[in-house]
Design a protein around this motif. Structure first.
Motif, PDB file in Angstrom:
ATOM      1  N   CYS A 170      30.717  35.783   7.819  1.00  0.00           N
ATOM      2  CA  CYS A 170      30.263  35.832   6.420  1.00  0.00           C
ATOM      3  C   CYS A 170      31.134  35.016   5.469  1.00  0.00           C
ATOM      4  N   GLY A 171      32.415  34.854   5.770  1.00  0.00           N
ATOM      5  CA  GLY A 171      33.281  34.037   4.925  1.00  0.00           C
ATOM      6  C   GLY A 171      33.906  34.746   3.750  1.00  0.00           C
ATOM      7  N   SER A 172      33.737  36.056   3.614  1.00  0.00           N
ATOM      8  CA  SER A 172      34.234  36.735   2.417  1.00  0.00           C
ATOM      9  C   SER A 172      35.751  36.873   2.392  1.00  0.00           C
ATOM     10  N   CYS A 173      36.420  36.787   3.552  1.00  0.00           N
ATOM     11  CA  CYS A 173      37.868  37.022   3.611  1.00  0.00           C
ATOM     12  C   CYS A 173      38.655  35.714   3.646  1.00  0.00           C
ATOM     13  N   GLU A 174      38.109  34.643   3.112  1.00  0.00           N
ATOM     14  CA  GLU A 174      38.774  33.340   3.142  1.00  0.00           C
ATOM     15  C   GLU A 174      40.091  33.358   2.365  1.00  0.00           C
ATOM     16  N   ILE A 175      41.136  32.812   2.965  1.00  0.00           N
ATOM     17  CA  ILE A 175      42.407  32.618   2.281  1.00  0.00           C
ATOM     18  C   ILE A 175      42.850  31.174   2.485  1.00  0.00           C
ATOM     19  N   ARG A 176      43.759  30.712   1.604  1.00  0.00           N
ATOM     20  CA  ARG A 176      44.216  29.327   1.678  1.00  0.00           C
ATOM     21  C   ARG A 176      45.521  29.248   2.457  1.00  0.00           C
ATOM     22  N   VAL A 177      45.568  28.331   3.414  1.00  0.00           N
ATOM     23  CA  VAL A 177      46.744  28.119   4.251  1.00  0.00           C
ATOM     24  C   VAL A 177      47.497  26.900   3.730  1.00  0.00           C
ATOM     25  N   GLU A 206      46.823  44.021  15.734  1.00  0.00           N
ATOM     26  CA  GLU A 206      46.394  44.147  14.342  1.00  0.00           C
ATOM     27  C   GLU A 206      45.795  42.834  13.866  1.00  0.00           C
ATOM     28  N   SER A 207      44.765  42.912  13.030  1.00  0.00           N
ATOM     29  CA  SER A 207      44.211  41.685  12.448  1.00  0.00           C
ATOM     30  C   SER A 207      45.056  41.249  11.268  1.00  0.00           C
ATOM     31  N   LEU A 208      45.000  39.959  10.965  1.00  0.00           N
ATOM     32  CA  LEU A 208      45.690  39.447   9.788  1.00  0.00           C
ATOM     33  C   LEU A 208      45.151  40.100   8.523  1.00  0.00           C
ATOM     34  N   LEU A 209      43.850  40.312   8.464  1.00  0.00           N
ATOM     35  CA  LEU A 209      43.239  40.973   7.309  1.00  0.00           C
ATOM     36  C   LEU A 209      43.842  42.360   7.097  1.00  0.00           C
ATOM     37  N   ASP A 210      43.916  43.150   8.161  1.00  0.00           N
ATOM     38  CA  ASP A 210      44.449  44.505   8.021  1.00  0.00           C
ATOM     39  C   ASP A 210      45.921  44.476   7.633  1.00  0.00           C
ATOM     40  N   ALA A 211      46.697  43.561   8.222  1.00  0.00           N
ATOM     41  CA  ALA A 211      48.116  43.485   7.889  1.00  0.00           C
ATOM     42  C   ALA A 211      48.314  43.158   6.412  1.00  0.00           C
ATOM     43  N   LEU A 212      47.532  42.221   5.895  1.00  0.00           N
ATOM     44  CA  LEU A 212      47.656  41.865   4.475  1.00  0.00           C
ATOM     45  C   LEU A 212      47.216  43.014   3.581  1.00  0.00           C
ATOM     46  N   ASN A 213      46.129  43.677   3.950  1.00  0.00           N
ATOM     47  CA  ASN A 213      45.676  44.811   3.144  1.00  0.00           C
ATOM     48  C   ASN A 213      46.708  45.937   3.149  1.00  0.00           C
ATOM     49  N   HIS A 214      47.290  46.225   4.315  1.00  0.00           N
ATOM     50  CA  HIS A 214      48.289  47.290   4.399  1.00  0.00           C
ATOM     51  C   HIS A 214      49.532  46.943   3.589  1.00  0.00           C
ATOM     52  N   ALA A 215      49.798  45.644   3.423  1.00  0.00           N
ATOM     53  CA  ALA A 215      50.956  45.209   2.643  1.00  0.00           C
ATOM     54  C   ALA A 215      50.665  45.185   1.142  1.00  0.00           C
ATOM     55  N   GLY A 216      49.447  45.523   0.750  1.00  0.00           N
ATOM     56  CA  GLY A 216      49.114  45.613  -0.664  1.00  0.00           C
ATOM     57  C   GLY A 216      48.348  44.439  -1.225  1.00  0.00           C
ATOM     58  N   PRO A 242      39.221  40.548  -0.084  1.00  0.00           N
ATOM     59  CA  PRO A 242      37.823  40.966   0.123  1.00  0.00           C
ATOM     60  C   PRO A 242      37.423  40.776   1.579  1.00  0.00           C
ATOM     61  N   SER A 243      36.535  41.608   2.049  1.00  0.00           N
ATOM     62  CA  SER A 243      36.036  41.446   3.413  1.00  0.00           C
ATOM     63  C   SER A 243      34.653  42.054   3.519  1.00  0.00           C
ATOM     64  N   GLY A 244      33.891  41.552   4.462  1.00  0.00           N
ATOM     65  CA  GLY A 244      32.544  42.053   4.668  1.00  0.00           C
ATOM     66  C   GLY A 244      32.285  42.335   6.126  1.00  0.00           C
TER      67      GLY A 244
END
Length: 298
Positions: A258-265, A236-246, A250-252
């Protein structure tokens, strides 16, 4: 500030064989500012989101211009634009992002292949009289904005329809502080990387470079602001896991370009797999992962 802007499609105009220009006007006032090299996510009525470089005038806050080539292997984006999108449609557009900024230099060489001309158009306008453009295509009829650029810049624009020029010769003719900006097919970008010094060369890719990484393993992500921990499975991708968790991330492209799914670590060590170079303390969660726990600002 909202992450998207309402626009109305003002015009759809052919600008080359198989390429149309879209002019998007702000539906609720001036659009967000941008600089040469920026792109936006365009949300299409068929539920797809696609990224397009802005190729208009950054001083015009009333509208954005993008250009779309009809891809024969379209996954539904360019096909919808060419066959079904019509003027008058309301469309959501993201705030501009710039992974390909124009840096100060006394001299510029721009190299574009086909639809790769789009981010170069506003760069050439901003760069001044020291800038030159080498523009490669199958024929002038297939090259967006070719006539417009020749009319505006004359001999500083060279069109090549008989094959790729000698990049090594171009490199040899550059001044010591010149910068090279290149956008186009992967084979052109690979040739540019072989010919120009890395510290001078700036590339924008449409597709990620194939890379090898260690096998994916499960890991946990602690979302600091919400106090929740999300488990990411190996498949599973981190993006999908976060989206599934609510978490609405954003993603493109979902390919790390593209950089649309940037999050801060804020803790842990991400394994960066993107093609644009995540800034310190950031990651692009569509492709990047970790082998141990991460703390993120969600």
């Amino acid at each position: 500030m909202p992450l998207t802007q309402k626009t109305v499609l003002d015009r759809v105009e052919p600008v080359a064989d198989g390429v149309v220009s879209l002019v998007l006007c702000g539906a609720e006032g001036p659009l967000a500012p941008w600089e040469p090299g920026a792109h936006v996510d365009l949300s299409l009525p068929n539920w797809l989101t696609r990224q397009y470089s802005l190729c208009g005038d950054p001083a015009d806050r009333g509208g954005y211009r993008v250009a779309v080539r009809h891809d024969r292997l379209s996954r539904g984006g360019s096909e919808y634009v060419h066959l079904f999108l019509r003027a008058g449609r309301t469309l959501d557009v993201s705030l501009p992002r710039n992974n390909f900024p124009l840096l100060p230099a006394p001299e510029y060489l721009f190299i574009a292949g086909g639809i790769g001309i789009t981010p170069i158009v506003p760069m050439l306008a901003a760069a001044g009289d020291s800038a030159r453009l080498v523009y490669v295509g199958r024929s002038e009829a297939t090259m967006p904005f070719a006539a417009e650029l020749k009319a505006a810049y004359g001999d500083r624009v060279r069109l090549h329809t008989d094959g790729r020029p000698d990049f090594a010769a171009l490199a040899a003719g550059l001044g010591p502080d010149a910068l090279v900006y290149c956008c186009g097919p992967a084979s052109m970008l690979d040739a540019a990387e072989a010919a120009f010094p890395a510290h001078r060369l700036h590339l924008e890719r449409f597709r990620p470079v194939a890379k090898e990484f260690a096998p994916d393993v499960p890991f946990d992500v602690h979302c600091v602001r919400s106090g929740r921990t999300v488990s990411v499975a190996a498949e599973e991708s981190l993006l999908d896991a976060l989206n599934h968790a609510g978490f609405r991330i954003p993603s493109g492209c979902r390919e790390g370009v593209c950089g649309s799914c940037e999050i801060r670590v804020v803790g842990g060590e991400p394994e960066h797999r993107d093609d644009i170079g995540a800034p310190d303390g950031r990651m692009y969660c569509c492709v990047s992962r970790a082998s141990s726990r991460l703390d993120v600002d969600l």
